[in-house]
Design an enzyme around this catalytic site. Structure first.
Site, PDB file in Angstrom:
ATOM      1  N   ASN A  37       0.812  -1.210   0.000  1.00  0.00           N
ATOM      2  CA  ASN A  37       0.000   0.000   0.000  1.00  0.00           C
ATOM      3  C   ASN A  37       0.853   1.272   0.000  1.00  0.00           C
ATOM      4  O   ASN A  37       1.672   1.490   0.893  1.00  0.00           O
ATOM      5  CB  ASN A  37      -0.905  -0.023   1.239  1.00  0.00           C
ATOM      6  CG  ASN A  37      -1.979   1.041   1.193  1.00  0.00           C
ATOM      7  OD1 ASN A  37      -2.230   1.643   0.155  1.00  0.00           O
ATOM      8  ND2 ASN A  37      -2.616   1.270   2.325  1.00  0.00           N
ATOM      9  N   ARG A 147     -13.475  -3.774  16.217  1.00  0.00           N
ATOM     10  CA  ARG A 147     -12.402  -2.816  16.482  1.00  0.00           C
ATOM     11  C   ARG A 147     -13.010  -1.425  16.564  1.00  0.00           C
ATOM     12  O   ARG A 147     -13.700  -0.988  15.631  1.00  0.00           O
ATOM     13  CB  ARG A 147     -11.339  -2.852  15.380  1.00  0.00           C
ATOM     14  CG  ARG A 147     -10.076  -2.090  15.754  1.00  0.00           C
ATOM     15  CD  ARG A 147      -9.129  -1.918  14.587  1.00  0.00           C
ATOM     16  NE  ARG A 147      -9.482  -0.764  13.761  1.00  0.00           N
ATOM     17  CZ  ARG A 147      -8.664  -0.203  12.870  1.00  0.00           C
ATOM     18  NH1 ARG A 147      -7.452  -0.695  12.672  1.00  0.00           N
ATOM     19  NH2 ARG A 147      -9.051   0.839  12.161  1.00  0.00           N
ATOM     20  N   TYR A 159      -6.401   8.519  13.143  1.00  0.00           N
ATOM     21  CA  TYR A 159      -6.314   7.264  12.410  1.00  0.00           C
ATOM     22  C   TYR A 159      -7.565   6.405  12.602  1.00  0.00           C
ATOM     23  O   TYR A 159      -8.100   6.295  13.699  1.00  0.00           O
ATOM     24  CB  TYR A 159      -5.094   6.452  12.866  1.00  0.00           C
ATOM     25  CG  TYR A 159      -5.126   5.041  12.345  1.00  0.00           C
ATOM     26  CD1 TYR A 159      -4.808   4.774  11.012  1.00  0.00           C
ATOM     27  CD2 TYR A 159      -5.549   3.993  13.150  1.00  0.00           C
ATOM     28  CE1 TYR A 159      -4.892   3.495  10.508  1.00  0.00           C
ATOM     29  CE2 TYR A 159      -5.633   2.706  12.653  1.00  0.00           C
ATOM     30  CZ  TYR A 159      -5.300   2.458  11.335  1.00  0.00           C
ATOM     31  OH  TYR A 159      -5.399   1.193  10.838  1.00  0.00           O
ATOM     32  N   ASP A 210      -6.770  -0.133  17.897  1.00  0.00           N
ATOM     33  CA  ASP A 210      -5.484   0.043  17.209  1.00  0.00           C
ATOM     34  C   ASP A 210      -4.884   1.390  17.596  1.00  0.00           C
ATOM     35  O   ASP A 210      -5.445   2.445  17.301  1.00  0.00           O
ATOM     36  CB  ASP A 210      -5.711  -0.025  15.699  1.00  0.00           C
ATOM     37  CG  ASP A 210      -4.404  -0.028  14.919  1.00  0.00           C
ATOM     38  OD1 ASP A 210      -3.331   0.084  15.538  1.00  0.00           O
ATOM     39  OD2 ASP A 210      -4.464  -0.143  13.675  1.00  0.00           O
ATOM     40  N   HIS A 212      -1.848   2.290  16.526  1.00  0.00           N
ATOM     41  CA  HIS A 212      -1.128   2.671  15.302  1.00  0.00           C
ATOM     42  C   HIS A 212       0.257   3.249  15.597  1.00  0.00           C
ATOM     43  O   HIS A 212       0.669   4.252  15.001  1.00  0.00           O
ATOM     44  CB  HIS A 212      -1.951   3.631  14.441  1.00  0.00           C
ATOM     45  CG  HIS A 212      -1.842   3.306  12.979  1.00  0.00           C
ATOM     46  ND1 HIS A 212      -1.284   4.158  12.057  1.00  0.00           N
ATOM     47  CD2 HIS A 212      -2.198   2.210  12.281  1.00  0.00           C
ATOM     48  CE1 HIS A 212      -1.307   3.618  10.862  1.00  0.00           C
ATOM     49  NE2 HIS A 212      -1.870   2.420  10.969  1.00  0.00           N
ATOM     50  N   GLU A 236      -3.655  -3.064  19.804  1.00  0.00           N
ATOM     51  CA  GLU A 236      -2.801  -3.326  18.637  1.00  0.00           C
ATOM     52  C   GLU A 236      -1.781  -2.213  18.410  1.00  0.00           C
ATOM     53  O   GLU A 236      -2.083  -1.036  18.589  1.00  0.00           O
ATOM     54  CB  GLU A 236      -3.704  -3.462  17.398  1.00  0.00           C
ATOM     55  CG  GLU A 236      -2.981  -3.672  16.091  1.00  0.00           C
ATOM     56  CD  GLU A 236      -3.939  -3.641  14.914  1.00  0.00           C
ATOM     57  OE1 GLU A 236      -3.452  -3.496  13.768  1.00  0.00           O
ATOM     58  OE2 GLU A 236      -5.169  -3.751  15.118  1.00  0.00           O
ATOM     59  N   GLU A 262       1.604  -6.313  11.536  1.00  0.00           N
ATOM     60  CA  GLU A 262       1.153  -6.170  10.154  1.00  0.00           C
ATOM     61  C   GLU A 262       2.220  -5.549   9.260  1.00  0.00           C
ATOM     62  O   GLU A 262       2.168  -5.724   8.042  1.00  0.00           O
ATOM     63  CB  GLU A 262      -0.148  -5.374  10.072  1.00  0.00           C
ATOM     64  CG  GLU A 262      -0.034  -3.897  10.369  1.00  0.00           C
ATOM     65  CD  GLU A 262      -1.380  -3.192  10.280  1.00  0.00           C
ATOM     66  OE1 GLU A 262      -1.542  -2.361   9.382  1.00  0.00           O
ATOM     67  OE2 GLU A 262      -2.255  -3.480  11.108  1.00  0.00           O
ATOM     68  N   ARG A 283       0.313 -10.468  13.975  1.00  0.00           N
ATOM     69  CA  ARG A 283      -0.556  -9.981  12.907  1.00  0.00           C
ATOM     70  C   ARG A 283       0.128  -9.920  11.540  1.00  0.00           C
ATOM     71  O   ARG A 283      -0.382  -9.316  10.603  1.00  0.00           O
ATOM     72  CB  ARG A 283      -1.085  -8.591  13.280  1.00  0.00           C
ATOM     73  CG  ARG A 283      -2.126  -8.685  14.372  1.00  0.00           C
ATOM     74  CD  ARG A 283      -2.830  -7.403  14.684  1.00  0.00           C
ATOM     75  NE  ARG A 283      -3.034  -6.462  13.614  1.00  0.00           N
ATOM     76  CZ  ARG A 283      -3.967  -6.593  12.662  1.00  0.00           C
ATOM     77  NH1 ARG A 283      -4.757  -7.651  12.619  1.00  0.00           N
ATOM     78  NH2 ARG A 283      -4.089  -5.656  11.739  1.00  0.00           N
ATOM     79  N   ASP A 316      -6.345  -2.908   1.934  1.00  0.00           N
ATOM     80  CA  ASP A 316      -5.104  -2.781   1.175  1.00  0.00           C
ATOM     81  C   ASP A 316      -4.569  -4.148   0.779  1.00  0.00           C
ATOM     82  O   ASP A 316      -3.570  -4.239   0.066  1.00  0.00           O
ATOM     83  CB  ASP A 316      -4.051  -1.982   1.950  1.00  0.00           C
ATOM     84  CG  ASP A 316      -3.690  -2.617   3.280  1.00  0.00           C
ATOM     85  OD1 ASP A 316      -4.501  -3.371   3.834  1.00  0.00           O
ATOM     86  OD2 ASP A 316      -2.575  -2.342   3.776  1.00  0.00           O
ATOM     87  N   GLU A 339      -9.008 -10.214  10.693  1.00  0.00           N
ATOM     88  CA  GLU A 339      -9.577  -8.898  10.406  1.00  0.00           C
ATOM     89  C   GLU A 339     -10.404  -8.956   9.124  1.00  0.00           C
ATOM     90  O   GLU A 339     -10.033  -9.635   8.160  1.00  0.00           O
ATOM     91  CB  GLU A 339      -8.466  -7.864  10.264  1.00  0.00           C
ATOM     92  CG  GLU A 339      -8.965  -6.450  10.012  1.00  0.00           C
ATOM     93  CD  GLU A 339      -7.838  -5.429   9.937  1.00  0.00           C
ATOM     94  OE1 GLU A 339      -8.136  -4.227  10.072  1.00  0.00           O
ATOM     95  OE2 GLU A 339      -6.668  -5.827   9.752  1.00  0.00           O
ATOM     96  N   TRP A 402       3.065   7.711  11.901  1.00  0.00           N
ATOM     97  CA  TRP A 402       1.730   7.573  11.338  1.00  0.00           C
ATOM     98  C   TRP A 402       1.267   6.111  11.478  1.00  0.00           C
ATOM     99  O   TRP A 402       0.176   5.865  11.932  1.00  0.00           O
ATOM    100  CB  TRP A 402       1.669   7.957   9.855  1.00  0.00           C
ATOM    101  CG  TRP A 402       0.253   7.859   9.400  1.00  0.00           C
ATOM    102  CD1 TRP A 402      -0.727   8.789   9.611  1.00  0.00           C
ATOM    103  CD2 TRP A 402      -0.384   6.762   8.744  1.00  0.00           C
ATOM    104  NE1 TRP A 402      -1.944   8.338   9.111  1.00  0.00           N
ATOM    105  CE2 TRP A 402      -1.747   7.089   8.582  1.00  0.00           C
ATOM    106  CE3 TRP A 402       0.059   5.532   8.298  1.00  0.00           C
ATOM    107  CZ2 TRP A 402      -2.655   6.231   7.976  1.00  0.00           C
ATOM    108  CZ3 TRP A 402      -0.841   4.678   7.690  1.00  0.00           C
ATOM    109  CH2 TRP A 402      -2.186   5.026   7.534  1.00  0.00           C
TER     110      TRP A 402
END
Length: 402
Positions: A37, A147, A159, A210, A212, A236, A262, A283, A316, A339, A402
């Site tokens: 992505n 979530r 986010y 999350d 992030h 997460e 992830e 993840r 994504d 997810e 981010w």
């Protein structure tokens, strides 16, 4: 059987996808997801310039040997670009093997370990009221796990919260857009958010959140401790995982389960986290962590330490990756959750798939291989559209995670 051709299909039916197709001399082909992505064309180049020429003439049945050839044979190992390209090759080869055998992928892995695959969906809103409404909608749809992300008072955006009522899509501009972040405002609000979710919807629903990567370890420890009364399924990406000792610090202060991975690209990214039992869910995704071949090793290592899988499954990742992931979920003994962000009808018109979804649960289907295909003619009608992920700054202008 030999590989006679391989090529990349890039399309954008609402968002960008990269798909690798490997063709054999017997007319059997397999496809793999190669989507990274916001950096899609880097993987296209890696495949076209380096991997595809080396695949021609090889026996597609030798999945392990080809995996090692690409991984060990490259002096520059790992990294998101190379491992995404390798994952696409691996996914396509497993697809071919399933079609040759006439078996769905999960049977090749050892057969199923469960009857259906529990998923979690996203519920978000611009403020507390709209977020609570979104949670209720998810529960009404049959999800047992949700979530929860919400707009933060005093912050223009955050986010996970979609804009203008659309599905959340972070890659929102040709060049990176910028958002402003306040850790203090976030930490002050999130415990209240989950208190209200529990008050309104009770104790039965699984709740996830999350972060992030936006907190320091001690800030994440504070958040995890304050969220303990609401017994989250997981918290997460609490901190950036480059400093994996940060998770040990969080562990010292909270029993809130931790999930991460992830953005991991190999077993080496999560080895210490697993060995030290610093996390509860891994993840990593098939498409970014070297495909099915390496993800089996990660899952097996995790199982020794009571750590379960929780595959990333945002939009994504193309339906190709989702199809392969669901077969993996069906088999893997230490499955945790999957997810699920539904793809749009436009996206699903380009990809055909055998998996089924019903009220919060998936089954992968019985088609040989991973059961997903792409309509190349239709894909050609949706050319690549440059799209970048945002960047984040603190309120004083400092660039942040981010």
């Amino acid at each position: 059987m030999k590989i006679t051709d391989a090529y990349v299909i890039v399309c954008s039916p609402g968002r960008n996808f990269v798909t690798l197709k490997i063709v054999t001399d017997e007319g059997i082909y397999g496809i793999g997801d190669a989507t990274l992505n916001g950096r899609e064309k880097t993987v296209v180049s890696y495949l076209e310039d380096y991997l595809i020429p080396a695949l021609i003439g090889k026996d597609p049945a030798r999945i392990e040997d080809i995996w090692q050839y690409i991984y060990r044979g490259a002096y520059w190992r790992r990294g998101p670009v190379g491992m995404t390209a390798l994952a696409a090759v691996d996914m396509a080869l497993w697809d071919i093997k399933g079609k040759v055998a006439g078996l769905p992928l999960y049977q090749l892995l050892g057969g199923r370990s469960r009857d259906r695959i529990m998923t979690y969906t996203h519920a978000n809103g611009s403020d507390l009221a709209s977020t609570l409404e979104a949670v209720g909608e998810a529960i009404d749809q049959g999800y047992q796990a949700v979530r929860v992300q919400s707009g933060i008072p005093g912050m223009a955006s955050t986010y996970g919260v979609a804009k203008d009522g659309k599905k959340y899509e972070p890659a929102d501009a040709a060049l990176p857009s910028e958002a402003v972040w306040s850790t203090e405002k976030y930490l002050n609000f999130v415990p209240h958010l989950f208190s209200e979710v529990r008050r309104q919807y009770g104790e039965e629903i699984h709740l996830l959140h999350d972060v992030h990567h936006r907190l320091t370890p001690i800030e994440a420890a504070r958040l995890g401790k304050e969220l303990e009364p609401y017994h989250l399924f997981w918290m997460e990406d609490a901190v950036p995982a480059e400093n994996q000792q940060g998770f040990e610090l969080i562990r010292q202060h909270t029993t809130t389960p931790l999930a991460v991975g992830e953005v991991f690209n190999s077993i080496h990214d999560c080895k210490e986290l697993i060995l030290n039992q610093s996390i509860d869910y891994i993840r990593s995704t098939l498409v970014h962590a070297g495909g099915i071949t390496q993800m089996r090793r990660i899952a097996d290592l995790a199982a020794l330490y009571h750590i379960r899988t929780g595959f990333h499954g945002a939009t994504d990742l193309s339906p190709v990756c989702m199809g392969a992931a669901l077969h993996f979920d069906y088999w893997v003994p230490n499955f945790g959750i999957q997810e699920h962000m539904p793809h749009s009808e436009l996206m699903e018109s380009v990809f055909s798939f055998d998996y089924q979804f019903d009220r919060g649960f998936f089954t992968p289907g019985e088609a040989p291989g991973h059961g997903v295909d792409i309509d190349e003619k239709l894909a050609a009608k949706y050319p690549y559209q440059r799209a970048a992920l945002p960047v984040n700054r603190l309120e004083d202008g400092t660039l942040w995670h981010w």
